[in-house]
Design an enzyme around this catalytic site. Structure first.
Site, PDB file in Angstrom:
ATOM      1  N   ASP A  14       5.383   2.578  -3.931  1.00  0.00           N
ATOM      2  CA  ASP A  14       5.920   3.369  -2.826  1.00  0.00           C
ATOM      3  C   ASP A  14       7.371   2.997  -2.511  1.00  0.00           C
ATOM      4  O   ASP A  14       7.797   1.868  -2.746  1.00  0.00           O
ATOM      5  CB  ASP A  14       5.040   3.153  -1.584  1.00  0.00           C
ATOM      6  CG  ASP A  14       5.252   4.233  -0.545  1.00  0.00           C
ATOM      7  OD1 ASP A  14       5.784   5.318  -0.889  1.00  0.00           O
ATOM      8  OD2 ASP A  14       4.894   4.006   0.630  1.00  0.00           O
ATOM      9  N   GLY A  17      11.719   7.213  -2.605  1.00  0.00           N
ATOM     10  CA  GLY A  17      12.542   8.157  -1.835  1.00  0.00           C
ATOM     11  C   GLY A  17      13.506   7.414  -0.921  1.00  0.00           C
ATOM     12  O   GLY A  17      14.719   7.694  -0.917  1.00  0.00           O
ATOM     13  N   HIS A  31      12.940   8.251  -7.897  1.00  0.00           N
ATOM     14  CA  HIS A  31      11.786   8.354  -8.816  1.00  0.00           C
ATOM     15  C   HIS A  31      12.187   7.904 -10.224  1.00  0.00           C
ATOM     16  O   HIS A  31      11.432   7.224 -10.908  1.00  0.00           O
ATOM     17  CB  HIS A  31      11.242   9.786  -8.835  1.00  0.00           C
ATOM     18  CG  HIS A  31      10.686  10.214  -7.500  1.00  0.00           C
ATOM     19  ND1 HIS A  31       9.808   9.435  -6.783  1.00  0.00           N
ATOM     20  CD2 HIS A  31      10.895  11.334  -6.758  1.00  0.00           C
ATOM     21  CE1 HIS A  31       9.501  10.053  -5.650  1.00  0.00           C
ATOM     22  NE2 HIS A  31      10.140  11.202  -5.604  1.00  0.00           N
ATOM     23  N   ASN A  62       0.072  14.340  -2.702  1.00  0.00           N
ATOM     24  CA  ASN A  62       1.506  14.506  -2.963  1.00  0.00           C
ATOM     25  C   ASN A  62       1.873  15.944  -3.325  1.00  0.00           C
ATOM     26  O   ASN A  62       3.051  16.318  -3.295  1.00  0.00           O
ATOM     27  CB  ASN A  62       1.983  13.540  -4.053  1.00  0.00           C
ATOM     28  CG  ASN A  62       2.070  12.094  -3.609  1.00  0.00           C
ATOM     29  OD1 ASN A  62       1.885  11.177  -4.397  1.00  0.00           O
ATOM     30  ND2 ASN A  62       2.353  11.850  -2.331  1.00  0.00           N
ATOM     31  N   ARG A 181       1.213  -3.015  -2.473  1.00  0.00           N
ATOM     32  CA  ARG A 181       1.887  -1.783  -2.073  1.00  0.00           C
ATOM     33  C   ARG A 181       3.303  -2.144  -1.656  1.00  0.00           C
ATOM     34  O   ARG A 181       3.505  -2.900  -0.712  1.00  0.00           O
ATOM     35  CB  ARG A 181       1.193  -1.075  -0.909  1.00  0.00           C
ATOM     36  CG  ARG A 181       1.948   0.211  -0.556  1.00  0.00           C
ATOM     37  CD  ARG A 181       1.344   0.998   0.569  1.00  0.00           C
ATOM     38  NE  ARG A 181       2.047   2.270   0.713  1.00  0.00           N
ATOM     39  CZ  ARG A 181       1.472   3.427   0.970  1.00  0.00           C
ATOM     40  NH1 ARG A 181       0.177   3.485   1.136  1.00  0.00           N
ATOM     41  NH2 ARG A 181       2.184   4.529   1.081  1.00  0.00           N
ATOM     42  N   GLU A 200      -7.626  -8.431  -2.915  1.00  0.00           N
ATOM     43  CA  GLU A 200      -6.638  -9.022  -2.002  1.00  0.00           C
ATOM     44  C   GLU A 200      -5.473  -8.038  -1.906  1.00  0.00           C
ATOM     45  O   GLU A 200      -5.055  -7.472  -2.920  1.00  0.00           O
ATOM     46  CB  GLU A 200      -6.133 -10.362  -2.560  1.00  0.00           C
ATOM     47  CG  GLU A 200      -7.191 -11.425  -2.660  1.00  0.00           C
ATOM     48  CD  GLU A 200      -7.741 -11.855  -1.300  1.00  0.00           C
ATOM     49  OE1 GLU A 200      -6.988 -11.819  -0.321  1.00  0.00           O
ATOM     50  OE2 GLU A 200      -8.941 -12.217  -1.240  1.00  0.00           O
TER      51      GLU A 200
HETATM   52  C1  IPE Z   1       1.089   6.881  -1.959  1.00  0.00           C
HETATM   53  O1  IPE Z   1       2.342   6.995  -1.375  1.00  0.00           O
HETATM   54  C2  IPE Z   1       1.049   7.603  -3.270  1.00  0.00           C
HETATM   55  C3  IPE Z   1       1.870   7.034  -4.331  1.00  0.00           C
HETATM   56  C4  IPE Z   1       2.600   5.940  -4.266  1.00  0.00           C
HETATM   57  C5  IPE Z   1       1.845   7.754  -5.573  1.00  0.00           C
HETATM   58  P1  IPE Z   1       2.700   8.115  -0.305  1.00  0.00           P
HETATM   59  O2  IPE Z   1       4.134   7.933   0.016  1.00  0.00           O
HETATM   60  O3  IPE Z   1       2.284   9.448  -0.802  1.00  0.00           O
HETATM   61  O4  IPE Z   1       1.762   7.730   0.923  1.00  0.00           O
HETATM   62  P2  IPE Z   1       1.907   8.027   2.482  1.00  0.00           P
HETATM   63  O5  IPE Z   1       2.117   9.507   2.613  1.00  0.00           O
HETATM   64  O6  IPE Z   1       3.084   7.250   2.968  1.00  0.00           O
HETATM   65  O7  IPE Z   1       0.627   7.536   3.080  1.00  0.00           O
HETATM   66  C1  IPE Z   2       6.439   6.870  -4.158  1.00  0.00           C
HETATM   67  O1  IPE Z   2       7.652   6.955  -3.473  1.00  0.00           O
HETATM   68  C2  IPE Z   2       6.356   7.806  -5.333  1.00  0.00           C
HETATM   69  C3  IPE Z   2       5.474   8.962  -5.148  1.00  0.00           C
HETATM   70  C4  IPE Z   2       4.707   9.174  -4.120  1.00  0.00           C
HETATM   71  C5  IPE Z   2       5.448   9.932  -6.215  1.00  0.00           C
HETATM   72  P1  IPE Z   2       7.845   7.981  -2.304  1.00  0.00           P
HETATM   73  O2  IPE Z   2       8.340   9.274  -2.869  1.00  0.00           O
HETATM   74  O3  IPE Z   2       6.619   8.097  -1.467  1.00  0.00           O
HETATM   75  O4  IPE Z   2       9.013   7.288  -1.476  1.00  0.00           O
HETATM   76  P2  IPE Z   2       9.131   7.210   0.107  1.00  0.00           P
HETATM   77  O5  IPE Z   2       7.859   6.618   0.609  1.00  0.00           O
HETATM   78  O6  IPE Z   2       9.348   8.605   0.584  1.00  0.00           O
HETATM   79  O7  IPE Z   2      10.298   6.323   0.314  1.00  0.00           O
HETATM   80 MG    MG Z   3       5.934   7.116   0.175  1.00  0.00          MG
END
Ligand code: IPE
Ligand code: IPE
Ligand code: MG
Length: 235
Positions: A14, A17, A31, A62, A181, A200
């Site tokens: 995560d 973005g 990404h 997603n 995470r 864990e």
């Molecule tokens: C979880 O992250 C899914 C992936 C890392 C692929 P998200 O960014 O989608 O999760 P939320 O929306 O913050 O819970």
């Molecule tokens: C995780 O990063 C990748 C995917 C869910 C595909 P995010 O795209 O959720 O990045 P943030 O959480 O918006 O920073």
């Molecule tokens: Mg995210």
């Protein structure tokens, strides 16, 4: 040396973005950096002796994101899978996918199928890519699979065990020992619910593109400090 290395590690990748936005870049660049990081990281994780690595690449939820981002990610998957496939094969890594096929584009499914098929008889480390994956959907699909077995009289209801359940998940893998995470969020967002019953958890603050080999070493050190009891009272 304490060589208590987790057998199965899960990573919720995560923060791509935010990594990009904080640098004044498009989210898509985050990404891209995430994929680049994953290549180095997965090599290192297997070198450290982890047998199974499950990564959360794209959740079923997603698909709620803007079409532009979803389309970008689908193309990035196709491009990176083709690009890195020989690297994975040369390293004897068995690739598998977890998730629903619908509504993934055909071009994504094609490369996924090829990677799965061409590494299916490898007996090295397992790289399980959770793509269009949802933990609750996996449980629903497992219930459907077992219900079919029962209605076709392939199994008696009394014979349904935890092993049978595990065999009817997307992949029959050992339980998760460690779930990481990145990005500081402390939630599991529908990742491998059944498999993580005694995992864990570790929540580093860094965004996934910055979660490098040194960060992984810190995660392992943290894991080795944990007192896993599995409901008992040992230690
Ligand atoms: C979880 O992250 C899914 C992936 C890392 C692929 P998200 O960014 O989608 O999760 P939320 O929306 O913050 O819970
Ligand atoms: C995780 O990063 C990748 C995917 C869910 C595909 P995010 O795209 O959720 O990045 P943030 O959480 O918006 O920073
Ligand atoms: Mg995210």
């Amino acid at each position: 040396m304490n060589e208590n290395i987790p057998v199965h590690v899960g990573i919720i990748m995560d923060g791509n973005g935010r990594w990009a936005t904080e640098r004044g870049l498009e989210r898509s660049m985050g990404h891209k950096s995430g994929v680049k990081n994953l290549k180095t990281l997965c090599t290192y994780i297997f070198e450290r002796g982890v047998k199974v690595l499950s990564v959360y690449a794209f959740s079923t939820e997603n698909f709620k994101r803007e079409k532009k981002e979803v389309d970008f990610l689908m193309s990035l998957f196709v491009e990176s899978f083709y690009k890195e496939f020989s690297f994975l094969k040369d390293n004897g890594i068995k690739v598998m996918f977890s998730g629903r096929r619908e509504p993934l584009p055909r071009k994504v499914l094609e490369v996924m199928d090829r990677m799965t098929l061409e590494t299916s008889d490898f007996d090295g480390p397992i790289f399980n890519i959770c793509l269009n994956y949802g933990g609750q959907d996996e449980i629903v699909d497992m219930v459907k699979n077992i219900s079919k077995l029962v209605s076709n009289q392939n199994i008696e209801i009394e014979d349904i065990t935890k092993e049978v359940v595990n065999k009817n998940l997307y992949q029959d893998l050992p339980p998760l020992d460690l779930v990481i995470r990145t990005s500081g969020e402390q939630r599991i967002s529908n990742f491998m619910l059944y498999q993580s019953s005694y995992a864990e958890y570790y929540f580093p603050k860094v965004y996934f593109p910055d979660f490098n080999n040194d960060e992984f070493d810190i995660a392992i050190e943290e894991f080795q400090k944990r007192n896993r009891r599995f409901g008992g009272n040992k230690k």
